[in-house]
Design a protein around this motif. Structure first.
Motif, PDB file in Angstrom:
ATOM      1  N   TRP A  29      -9.072  43.120  -6.159  1.00  0.00           N
ATOM      2  CA  TRP A  29      -8.786  41.713  -5.896  1.00  0.00           C
ATOM      3  C   TRP A  29      -8.811  41.418  -4.395  1.00  0.00           C
ATOM      4  N   ALA A  30      -8.419  42.370  -3.589  1.00  0.00           N
ATOM      5  CA  ALA A  30      -8.514  42.177  -2.144  1.00  0.00           C
ATOM      6  C   ALA A  30      -9.969  41.987  -1.729  1.00  0.00           C
ATOM      7  N   ALA A  31     -10.873  42.752  -2.355  1.00  0.00           N
ATOM      8  CA  ALA A  31     -12.300  42.593  -2.060  1.00  0.00           C
ATOM      9  C   ALA A  31     -12.802  41.237  -2.549  1.00  0.00           C
ATOM     10  N   ILE A  32     -12.344  40.807  -3.723  1.00  0.00           N
ATOM     11  CA  ILE A  32     -12.747  39.501  -4.252  1.00  0.00           C
ATOM     12  C   ILE A  32     -12.263  38.396  -3.321  1.00  0.00           C
ATOM     13  N   GLU A  33     -11.011  38.480  -2.874  1.00  0.00           N
ATOM     14  CA  GLU A  33     -10.478  37.463  -1.973  1.00  0.00           C
ATOM     15  C   GLU A  33     -11.239  37.456  -0.648  1.00  0.00           C
ATOM     16  N   GLY A  34     -11.705  38.633  -0.220  1.00  0.00           N
ATOM     17  CA  GLY A  34     -12.527  38.685   0.985  1.00  0.00           C
ATOM     18  C   GLY A  34     -13.819  37.914   0.810  1.00  0.00           C
ATOM     19  N   VAL A  35     -14.420  38.018  -0.371  1.00  0.00           N
ATOM     20  CA  VAL A  35     -15.637  37.254  -0.643  1.00  0.00           C
ATOM     21  C   VAL A  35     -15.317  35.764  -0.688  1.00  0.00           C
ATOM     22  N   PHE A  36     -14.175  35.384  -1.252  1.00  0.00           N
ATOM     23  CA  PHE A  36     -13.761  33.975  -1.269  1.00  0.00           C
ATOM     24  C   PHE A  36     -13.686  33.420   0.149  1.00  0.00           C
ATOM     25  N   ARG A  37     -13.136  34.212   1.068  1.00  0.00           N
ATOM     26  CA  ARG A  37     -12.997  33.717   2.444  1.00  0.00           C
ATOM     27  C   ARG A  37     -14.354  33.562   3.127  1.00  0.00           C
ATOM     28  N   GLN A  38     -15.334  34.328   2.684  1.00  0.00           N
ATOM     29  CA  GLN A  38     -16.666  34.206   3.268  1.00  0.00           C
ATOM     30  C   GLN A  38     -17.419  32.998   2.717  1.00  0.00           C
ATOM     31  N   ARG A  39     -17.129  32.594   1.492  1.00  0.00           N
ATOM     32  CA  ARG A  39     -17.814  31.471   0.844  1.00  0.00           C
ATOM     33  C   ARG A  39     -16.932  30.232   0.986  1.00  0.00           C
ATOM     34  N   LEU A  40     -17.230  29.426   1.997  1.00  0.00           N
ATOM     35  CA  LEU A  40     -16.333  28.338   2.361  1.00  0.00           C
ATOM     36  C   LEU A  40     -16.186  27.300   1.257  1.00  0.00           C
ATOM     37  N   GLY A  41     -17.188  27.159   0.392  1.00  0.00           N
ATOM     38  CA  GLY A  41     -17.129  26.092  -0.608  1.00  0.00           C
ATOM     39  C   GLY A  41     -16.580  26.502  -1.948  1.00  0.00           C
ATOM     40  N   TRP A  42     -16.284  27.778  -2.155  1.00  0.00           N
ATOM     41  CA  TRP A  42     -15.870  28.242  -3.479  1.00  0.00           C
ATOM     42  C   TRP A  42     -14.586  27.576  -3.952  1.00  0.00           C
ATOM     43  N   ALA A  43     -13.533  27.675  -3.163  1.00  0.00           N
ATOM     44  CA  ALA A  43     -12.243  27.137  -3.579  1.00  0.00           C
ATOM     45  C   ALA A  43     -12.340  25.633  -3.798  1.00  0.00           C
ATOM     46  N   ALA A  44     -13.063  24.934  -2.913  1.00  0.00           N
ATOM     47  CA  ALA A  44     -13.197  23.486  -3.056  1.00  0.00           C
ATOM     48  C   ALA A  44     -13.890  23.128  -4.365  1.00  0.00           C
ATOM     49  N   LYS A  45     -14.939  23.867  -4.712  1.00  0.00           N
ATOM     50  CA  LYS A  45     -15.643  23.584  -5.965  1.00  0.00           C
ATOM     51  C   LYS A  45     -14.746  23.835  -7.172  1.00  0.00           C
ATOM     52  N   LEU A  46     -14.026  24.947  -7.153  1.00  0.00           N
ATOM     53  CA  LEU A  46     -13.148  25.260  -8.273  1.00  0.00           C
ATOM     54  C   LEU A  46     -12.033  24.225  -8.400  1.00  0.00           C
ATOM     55  N   LEU A  47     -11.485  23.761  -7.280  1.00  0.00           N
ATOM     56  CA  LEU A  47     -10.458  22.733  -7.318  1.00  0.00           C
ATOM     57  C   LEU A  47     -11.000  21.420  -7.866  1.00  0.00           C
ATOM     58  N   ALA A  48     -12.298  21.197  -7.693  1.00  0.00           N
ATOM     59  CA  ALA A  48     -12.939  19.992  -8.225  1.00  0.00           C
ATOM     60  C   ALA A  48     -13.404  20.176  -9.665  1.00  0.00           C
ATOM     61  N   GLY A  49     -13.107  21.337 -10.262  1.00  0.00           N
ATOM     62  CA  GLY A  49     -13.488  21.567 -11.648  1.00  0.00           C
ATOM     63  C   GLY A  49     -14.895  22.073 -11.823  1.00  0.00           C
ATOM     64  N   GLU A  50     -15.490  22.583 -10.755  1.00  0.00           N
ATOM     65  CA  GLU A  50     -16.837  23.140 -10.822  1.00  0.00           C
ATOM     66  C   GLU A  50     -16.782  24.633 -10.526  1.00  0.00           C
ATOM     67  N   VAL A  51     -17.762  25.363 -11.019  1.00  0.00           N
ATOM     68  CA  VAL A  51     -17.856  26.797 -10.747  1.00  0.00           C
ATOM     69  C   VAL A  51     -19.043  27.045  -9.824  1.00  0.00           C
TER      70      VAL A  51
ATOM     71  N   GLU B 194      -8.937  44.842 -19.235  1.00  0.00           N
ATOM     72  CA  GLU B 194      -8.330  45.480 -18.067  1.00  0.00           C
ATOM     73  C   GLU B 194      -8.474  44.586 -16.846  1.00  0.00           C
ATOM     74  N   LEU B 195      -7.410  44.467 -16.080  1.00  0.00           N
ATOM     75  CA  LEU B 195      -7.418  43.619 -14.888  1.00  0.00           C
ATOM     76  C   LEU B 195      -7.973  44.379 -13.688  1.00  0.00           C
ATOM     77  N   PRO B 196      -8.613  43.662 -12.756  1.00  0.00           N
ATOM     78  CA  PRO B 196      -9.006  44.307 -11.501  1.00  0.00           C
ATOM     79  C   PRO B 196      -7.790  44.884 -10.778  1.00  0.00           C
ATOM     80  N   GLN B 197      -7.974  46.016 -10.127  1.00  0.00           N
ATOM     81  CA  GLN B 197      -6.900  46.629  -9.345  1.00  0.00           C
ATOM     82  C   GLN B 197      -6.644  45.805  -8.080  1.00  0.00           C
ATOM     83  N   ASP B 198      -5.510  46.075  -7.424  1.00  0.00           N
ATOM     84  CA  ASP B 198      -5.142  45.322  -6.219  1.00  0.00           C
ATOM     85  C   ASP B 198      -6.237  45.386  -5.164  1.00  0.00           C
ATOM     86  N   GLU B 199      -6.815  46.584  -4.968  1.00  0.00           N
ATOM     87  CA  GLU B 199      -7.856  46.698  -3.936  1.00  0.00           C
ATOM     88  C   GLU B 199      -9.114  45.940  -4.337  1.00  0.00           C
TER      89      GLU B 199
END
Length: 257
Positions: A78-100, A71-76
């Motif tokens: 995912w909105a909460a998950i994206e909010g956490v992404f915006r708080q963690r400045l290095g998350w997207a950069a690490k994932l783009l570099a192939g790291e978790v 089952e996929l997360p609901q829209d709300e």
């Protein structure tokens, strides 16, 4: 090693997913699936939102078809998950570099969502083989191959949970742009100065500087710090002392003491 053979998982996040699979308490079925995966029996694996589709070579000439859905997360959610992404400045950069990021799973929990399916009951799986057990070794092999694939492309885990890389990055970018146009409202990235926005026909006004974030908040945004946990309070105190401006000296007005 034949072209289809799969190496064992090397990265910690792939091994974490394997640990989750083995933690389902399914006995030797997962181990048999691991052997099938390593011997190259999984001919193909496609990853989509909430589904894994695989072809696995068994004892018969025609490969078996495997489907694993969650089952996929609901829209709300995912909105909460994206909010956490915006708080963690290095998350997207690490994932783009192939790291978790080491705290990605904890961040999902903060949003009320499991990054990995917590229980076998969170999955629905089927296989075209005659084995009545679920999971059979073909299903287990498909899950192990998926875990191994995460070594090279951890974004596939987020794609399985419902967000392709470009879709997630676009949503983060569009939210930042919308927040910048609307002013100091929800949706601005954490580094955007509050109030720094111009509406149509208005002149851009630079707002008064905001007080700095408390030291604990600043360090939290940087992500996990590779020091023993017992040292973190002292590090917060030290950072606070470094960033706190010294009081200005009192001016002498020339009056006699």
């Amino acid at each position: 090693m034949s072209p289809r053979q799969q190496p064992p998982a090397r990265r910690w996040w792939s091994q974490r997913f394997i640990d989750v699979l083995e933690g389902y308490g399914l006995g030797g079925r997962m181990e048999r699936g691991r052997r099938y995966a390593r011997s190259g029996q999984v001919l193909s694996l496609e990853v989509g939102p909430g589904r894994l589709a695989a072809r696995v070579q068994g004892s018969r000439r025609t490969p078996y078809k495997v489907m694993v859905e969650t089952e996929l997360p609901q829209d709300e959610e995912w909105a909460a998950i994206e909010g956490v992404f915006r708080q963690r400045l290095g998350w997207a950069a690490k994932l783009l570099a192939g790291e978790v990021p080491e705290d990605l799973e904890a961040g999902f929990r903060q949003a009320g969502v499991d990054l990995f399916p917590a229980d076998w009951s969170d999955l629905e799986a089927e296989c075209s083989c005659p084995d009545w057990e679920v999971p059979c070794k073909h299903i287990a092999a498909s899950l192990h191959v998926f875990a191994q694939r995460l070594d090279e492309d951890p974004w596939q885990l987020l794609a399985w949970r419902g967000r392709e890389r470009e879709a997630l990055m676009q949503r983060l970018r569009s939210t930042a742009k919308a927040g910048a146009a609307a002013g100091p409202e929800e949706g601005l990235p954490p580094w955007w100065p509050q109030g720094l926005a111009a509406r149509p026909g208005e002149r851009l006004v630079i707002p008064d500087p905001l007080p700095p974030d408390p030291p604990a908040r600043v360090l939290e945004r940087l992500g996990p710090i590779p020091v023993p946990e017992a040292l973190v309070p002292g590090l917060v105190e030290l950072y606070g002392a470094i960033t706190t401006p010294l009081p200005e000296p009192e001016l002498n007005d020339g009056a006699e003491d």
